[in-house]
Design an enzyme around this catalytic site. Structure first.
Site, mmCIF file in Angstrom:
data_model
loop_
_atom_site.group_PDB
_atom_site.id
_atom_site.type_symbol
_atom_site.label_atom_id
_atom_site.label_comp_id
_atom_site.label_asym_id
_atom_site.label_seq_id
_atom_site.Cartn_x
_atom_site.Cartn_y
_atom_site.Cartn_z
ATOM 1 N N ASP A 127 -16.476 6.148 -16.723
ATOM 2 C CA ASP A 127 -15.040 6.044 -16.443
ATOM 3 C C ASP A 127 -14.236 7.107 -17.206
ATOM 4 N N CYS A 181 -23.966 -3.732 5.064
ATOM 5 C CA CYS A 181 -23.555 -5.143 5.138
ATOM 6 C C CYS A 181 -23.791 -5.743 6.516
ATOM 7 N N CYS A 184 -21.718 -8.874 8.274
ATOM 8 C CA CYS A 184 -21.130 -9.763 7.262
ATOM 9 C C CYS A 184 -19.733 -9.279 6.875
ATOM 10 N N CYS A 191 -11.182 -12.782 -0.068
ATOM 11 C CA CYS A 191 -10.209 -12.239 -1.033
ATOM 12 C C CYS A 191 -8.874 -12.981 -0.909
ATOM 13 N N CYS A 207 -5.224 -6.189 -5.408
ATOM 14 C CA CYS A 207 -6.492 -6.678 -5.978
ATOM 15 C C CYS A 207 -6.208 -7.407 -7.302
ATOM 16 N N CYS A 234 -11.503 -10.080 -11.559
ATOM 17 C CA CYS A 234 -11.815 -11.050 -10.505
ATOM 18 C C CYS A 234 -13.183 -10.681 -9.937
ATOM 19 N N CYS A 237 -14.932 -11.197 -4.542
ATOM 20 C CA CYS A 237 -15.578 -10.438 -3.458
ATOM 21 C C CYS A 237 -17.044 -10.161 -3.754
ATOM 22 N N CYS A 241 -20.853 -12.454 -1.983
ATOM 23 C CA CYS A 241 -21.761 -11.483 -1.372
ATOM 24 C C CYS A 241 -23.190 -12.019 -1.363
HETATM 25 C C1 B12 Z 1 -10.047 2.672 -10.233
HETATM 26 C C2 B12 Z 1 -11.156 1.675 -10.387
HETATM 27 C C3 B12 Z 1 -10.885 0.352 -10.075
HETATM 28 C C4 B12 Z 1 -9.603 -0.081 -9.363
HETATM 29 C C5 B12 Z 1 -9.761 0.266 -7.852
HETATM 30 C C6 B12 Z 1 -11.083 -0.280 -7.238
HETATM 31 C C7 B12 Z 1 -11.684 0.601 -6.161
HETATM 32 N N1 B12 Z 1 -12.390 -0.048 -5.255
HETATM 33 O O1 B12 Z 1 -11.553 1.798 -6.179
HETATM 34 C C8 B12 Z 1 -9.557 -1.601 -9.683
HETATM 35 C C9 B12 Z 1 -8.757 -1.836 -10.943
HETATM 36 C C10 B12 Z 1 -8.977 -2.492 -8.566
HETATM 37 C C11 B12 Z 1 -11.035 -1.872 -9.949
HETATM 38 C C12 B12 Z 1 -11.617 -3.106 -9.801
HETATM 39 C C13 B12 Z 1 -12.958 -3.348 -10.047
HETATM 40 N N2 B12 Z 1 -13.836 -2.508 -10.617
HETATM 41 CO CO1 B12 Z 1 -13.491 -0.624 -10.919
HETATM 42 N N3 B12 Z 1 -13.366 1.243 -11.125
HETATM 43 C C14 B12 Z 1 -12.435 2.076 -10.849
HETATM 44 C C15 B12 Z 1 -12.895 3.509 -11.167
HETATM 45 C C16 B12 Z 1 -12.328 3.920 -12.534
HETATM 46 C C17 B12 Z 1 -12.541 4.547 -10.101
HETATM 47 C C18 B12 Z 1 -12.875 4.082 -8.663
HETATM 48 C C19 B12 Z 1 -12.335 5.018 -7.634
HETATM 49 O O2 B12 Z 1 -12.496 6.203 -7.717
HETATM 50 N N4 B12 Z 1 -11.689 4.461 -6.596
HETATM 51 C C20 B12 Z 1 -11.177 5.227 -5.543
HETATM 52 C C21 B12 Z 1 -11.271 4.510 -4.220
HETATM 53 C C22 B12 Z 1 -10.890 5.447 -3.090
HETATM 54 O O3 B12 Z 1 -12.592 4.028 -4.026
HETATM 55 P P1 B12 Z 1 -12.957 2.961 -2.908
HETATM 56 O O4 B12 Z 1 -11.799 2.089 -2.588
HETATM 57 O O5 B12 Z 1 -14.194 2.250 -3.298
HETATM 58 O O6 B12 Z 1 -13.262 3.879 -1.654
HETATM 59 C C23 B12 Z 1 -14.518 4.526 -1.547
HETATM 60 C C24 B12 Z 1 -15.485 3.794 -0.619
HETATM 61 O O7 B12 Z 1 -14.895 2.724 -0.001
HETATM 62 C C25 B12 Z 1 -16.039 4.900 0.269
HETATM 63 N N5 B12 Z 1 -15.799 4.719 1.691
HETATM 64 C C26 B12 Z 1 -14.659 4.942 2.329
HETATM 65 N N6 B12 Z 1 -14.816 4.740 3.629
HETATM 66 C C27 B12 Z 1 -16.104 4.391 3.822
HETATM 67 C C28 B12 Z 1 -16.773 4.075 4.993
HETATM 68 C C29 B12 Z 1 -18.120 3.745 4.916
HETATM 69 C C30 B12 Z 1 -18.850 3.405 6.187
HETATM 70 C C31 B12 Z 1 -18.782 3.729 3.656
HETATM 71 C C32 B12 Z 1 -20.213 3.367 3.552
HETATM 72 C C33 B12 Z 1 -18.071 4.045 2.473
HETATM 73 C C34 B12 Z 1 -16.741 4.373 2.592
HETATM 74 O O8 B12 Z 1 -15.369 6.109 -0.107
HETATM 75 C C35 B12 Z 1 -14.243 5.862 -0.904
HETATM 76 C C36 B12 Z 1 -14.059 7.006 -1.917
HETATM 77 O O9 B12 Z 1 -15.103 7.068 -2.874
HETATM 78 C C37 B12 Z 1 -14.458 3.319 -11.213
HETATM 79 C C38 B12 Z 1 -15.207 4.241 -12.192
HETATM 80 C C39 B12 Z 1 -15.351 5.640 -11.603
HETATM 81 N N7 B12 Z 1 -15.000 6.623 -12.378
HETATM 82 O O10 B12 Z 1 -15.763 5.798 -10.476
HETATM 83 C C40 B12 Z 1 -14.604 1.834 -11.597
HETATM 84 C C41 B12 Z 1 -15.735 1.048 -10.949
HETATM 85 C C42 B12 Z 1 -15.749 1.353 -9.480
HETATM 86 N N8 B12 Z 1 -15.318 -0.330 -11.118
HETATM 87 C C43 B12 Z 1 -16.273 -1.149 -11.340
HETATM 88 C C44 B12 Z 1 -16.118 -2.559 -11.444
HETATM 89 C C45 B12 Z 1 -17.272 -3.317 -12.079
HETATM 90 C C46 B12 Z 1 -14.966 -3.183 -10.974
HETATM 91 C C47 B12 Z 1 -14.756 -4.684 -10.748
HETATM 92 C C48 B12 Z 1 -15.979 -5.427 -10.216
HETATM 93 C C49 B12 Z 1 -14.228 -5.333 -12.059
HETATM 94 C C50 B12 Z 1 -13.789 -6.759 -11.900
HETATM 95 N N9 B12 Z 1 -14.679 -7.718 -11.726
HETATM 96 O O11 B12 Z 1 -12.622 -7.051 -11.984
HETATM 97 C C51 B12 Z 1 -13.597 -4.665 -9.707
HETATM 98 C C52 B12 Z 1 -14.127 -4.599 -8.265
HETATM 99 C C53 B12 Z 1 -13.019 -4.578 -7.240
HETATM 100 C C54 B12 Z 1 -13.477 -3.884 -5.962
HETATM 101 N N10 B12 Z 1 -13.748 -4.669 -4.925
HETATM 102 O O12 B12 Z 1 -13.568 -2.661 -5.958
HETATM 103 C C55 B12 Z 1 -17.614 -0.443 -11.382
HETATM 104 C C56 B12 Z 1 -18.353 -0.694 -10.049
HETATM 105 C C57 B12 Z 1 -19.851 -0.882 -10.186
HETATM 106 C C58 B12 Z 1 -20.486 -1.125 -8.844
HETATM 107 N N11 B12 Z 1 -21.679 -1.701 -8.844
HETATM 108 O O13 B12 Z 1 -19.933 -0.824 -7.818
HETATM 109 C C59 B12 Z 1 -17.159 1.067 -11.617
HETATM 110 C C60 B12 Z 1 -18.065 2.110 -10.985
HETATM 111 C C61 B12 Z 1 -17.078 1.258 -13.141
HETATM 112 C C62 B12 Z 1 -18.444 1.487 -13.784
HETATM 113 N N12 B12 Z 1 -18.572 2.538 -14.555
HETATM 114 O O14 B12 Z 1 -19.386 0.754 -13.602
HETATM 115 N N13 B12 Z 1 -11.687 -0.730 -10.290
#
Ligand code: B12
Length: 366
Positions: A127, A181, A184, A191, A207, A234, A237, A241
């Site tokens: 991070d 998935c 599913c 959520c 979220c 939280c 989600c 799973c």
């Molecule tokens: C900002 C952030 C958050 C934010 C935004 C979450 C998010 N989904 O991005 C908030 C505060 C909400 C958050 C929450 C959580 N987080 Co967080 N977070 C981060 C952080 C710092 C950056 C993530 C990021 O770049 N987001 C940007 C957006 C655009 O990402 P995205 O929504 O997932 O979109 C991507 C995909 O959906 C994909 N995508 C888009 N379209 C499509 C279509 C298809 C077909 C497919 C396959 C994919 C795909 O591409 C997008 C761009 O990468 C990372 C660490 C890091 N440096 O990466 C940790 C990280 C993602 N978080 C983590 C964790 C553990 C959590 C929580 C579980 C904590 C909790 N229990 O409260 C929750 C999970 C919520 C969730 N459902 O995501 C872990 C995830 C581990 C894992 N196994 O996935 C990370 C990697 C931290 C770590 N070092 O371990 N987080």
């Protein structure tokens, strides 16, 4: 040569306690474009740091000049049993702060690699450095994107942290993870705030994890009842799973963490939190991820949960905040008192977590 070194690095990483390890070539992340679009649509809310560092996030080579390889590690974080509490805390925050735990292990790994290859340069990212960790983890074969946007490993589920070590060395690369998935959509339907607005698309502003950890202002009223009893983060989600749940006639998927520093710490009761002063908070949550919410944020969350609980015994602990100098806390207390006087416990059930930290036994190790 790269093959032998890669094998050795992977063995070393596993010996350090990592549950997953893979290697990806350093390249532009496959989801760079959807990340930029997500930012442009405002879904990041107040997390300005994502916008500020977007250029680096989509170009990991800019973080470490001449970076060739990304060693990506996964560390399971869910405990075998959830600790008893009268509210809910996301599993990832139950033990010591994972940033320190993973960083330390990766520093040891980097030192070992440099002992072998003194020319090698490395950069640790947990991070802390701006990289799209899940994209790199997917490329390194650790898991695939679930519709809840978490990275899911078919055998292990999604309760694992990701850490990245960028290296200037050429290594042998893993294939990207395959999986999905299917039809599913349990996470989207579960959520309580509707934050998963479409598969793979999270509106972070809704979220509960964002609202309880990142947001420094008042939590929008429409999200307060749906928050149920989630005090910090939280897991809904992920809890729903199927990859995190045992299946009939199949060995359990998600494995409990083996890391001593990630074992649950003892947690104060909600009533104690409501009486904590700032200095007590700093002391109690030293070295814990919970510190990120800061005292003010945690009290705000605790007031909302107290409102959702509608427990008359908590009222005397809410009331002092009606006169607090901080308008955000005053307003949260007013809301909590109003909630407590509502006749029916409407919102409490809406998150499916009426009894805090008691519902999920998916990680019990028997
Ligand atoms: C900002 C952030 C958050 C934010 C935004 C979450 C998010 N989904 O991005 C908030 C505060 C909400 C958050 C929450 C959580 N987080 Co967080 N977070 C981060 C952080 C710092 C950056 C993530 C990021 O770049 N987001 C940007 C957006 C655009 O990402 P995205 O929504 O997932 O979109 C991507 C995909 O959906 C994909 N995508 C888009 N379209 C499509 C279509 C298809 C077909 C497919 C396959 C994919 C795909 O591409 C997008 C761009 O990468 C990372 C660490 C890091 N440096 O990466 C940790 C990280 C993602 N978080 C983590 C964790 C553990 C959590 C929580 C579980 C904590 C909790 N229990 O409260 C929750 C999970 C919520 C969730 N459902 O995501 C872990 C995830 C581990 C894992 N196994 O996935 C990370 C990697 C931290 C770590 N070092 O371990 N987080």
């Amino acid at each position: 040569m790269p093959r032998d070194v890669t094998k050795w690095i992977k063995q070393y990483a596993r010996a350090l306690g990592f549950d997953l390890v893979g290697v990806a070539p350093v390249q532009s992340p496959p989801h760079a474009e959807s990340f930029l679009l997500w930012l442009a649509q405002g879904y990041a809310g107040v997390m300005d740091y994502l916008e500020r560092t977007a250029g680096l996030r989509i170009n990991p080579a800019a973080i470490l000049p001449n970076a060739r390889s990304a060693i990506v590690v996964g560390l399971n974080y869910a405990p075998a049993e959830l600790p008893p509490t009268d509210y809910r805390i996301a599993r990832y925050a139950l033990g010591d702060d994972y940033h320190a735990v993973i960083r330390e292990k990766l520093e040891t790994l980097l030192c070992a690699i440099q002992a072998l290859e003194p020319e090698a340069q490395g950069r640790i990212c947990v991070d802390s450095a701006p990289v799209l960790e899940r994209d790199l983890a997917m490329l390194a074969g650790l898991g695939w994107y679930g519709k809840n946007t978490c990275l899911i490993n078919t055998q292990r589920g999604s309760y694992f942290f990701i850490g990245v070590l960028l290296l200037t060395m050429e290594l042998e690369y893993d294939s990207p993870a395959q999986g999905g998935c299917g039809t599913c959509r349990l996470c989207l339907d579960a959520c309580p705030t509707g934050a998963l607005i479409a598969p793979y698309r999270l509106d972070a502003r809704k979220c509960i994890s964002y609202l309880t950890i990142e947001l420094r202002e008042a939590i929008p009223v429409e999200h307060r009842e749906p928050m149920g009893e989630w005090l910090f983060g939280c897991d809904i989600c992920q809890e729903v799973c199927p990859f995190n749940r045992p299946r009939v006639h199949q060995p359990m998927r998600a494995q409990p963490t083996r890391e001593p520093r990630l074992q649950p710490r003892s947690l104060p009761k909600l009533a104690e939190i409501l009486q904590m002063r700032e200095a007590d908070f700093a002391e109690r949550f030293r070295g814990s991820a919970i510190k990120r919410a800061k005292w003010r944020g945690l009290i705000r969350n605790a007031l909302i949960i107290a409102g959702n609980k509608r427990d008359p015994a908590l009222r005397p602990l809410i009331e002092p905040f009606l006169r607090h100098e901080d308008p955000m806390l005053r307003e949260a207390a007013e809301w909590a008192i109003k909630q407590a006087t509502k006749e029916q416990a409407v919102g409490r059930a809406s998150s499916g977590n009426a009894t805090a930290n008691s519902g999920d036994s998916s990680l019990r190790s028997e």
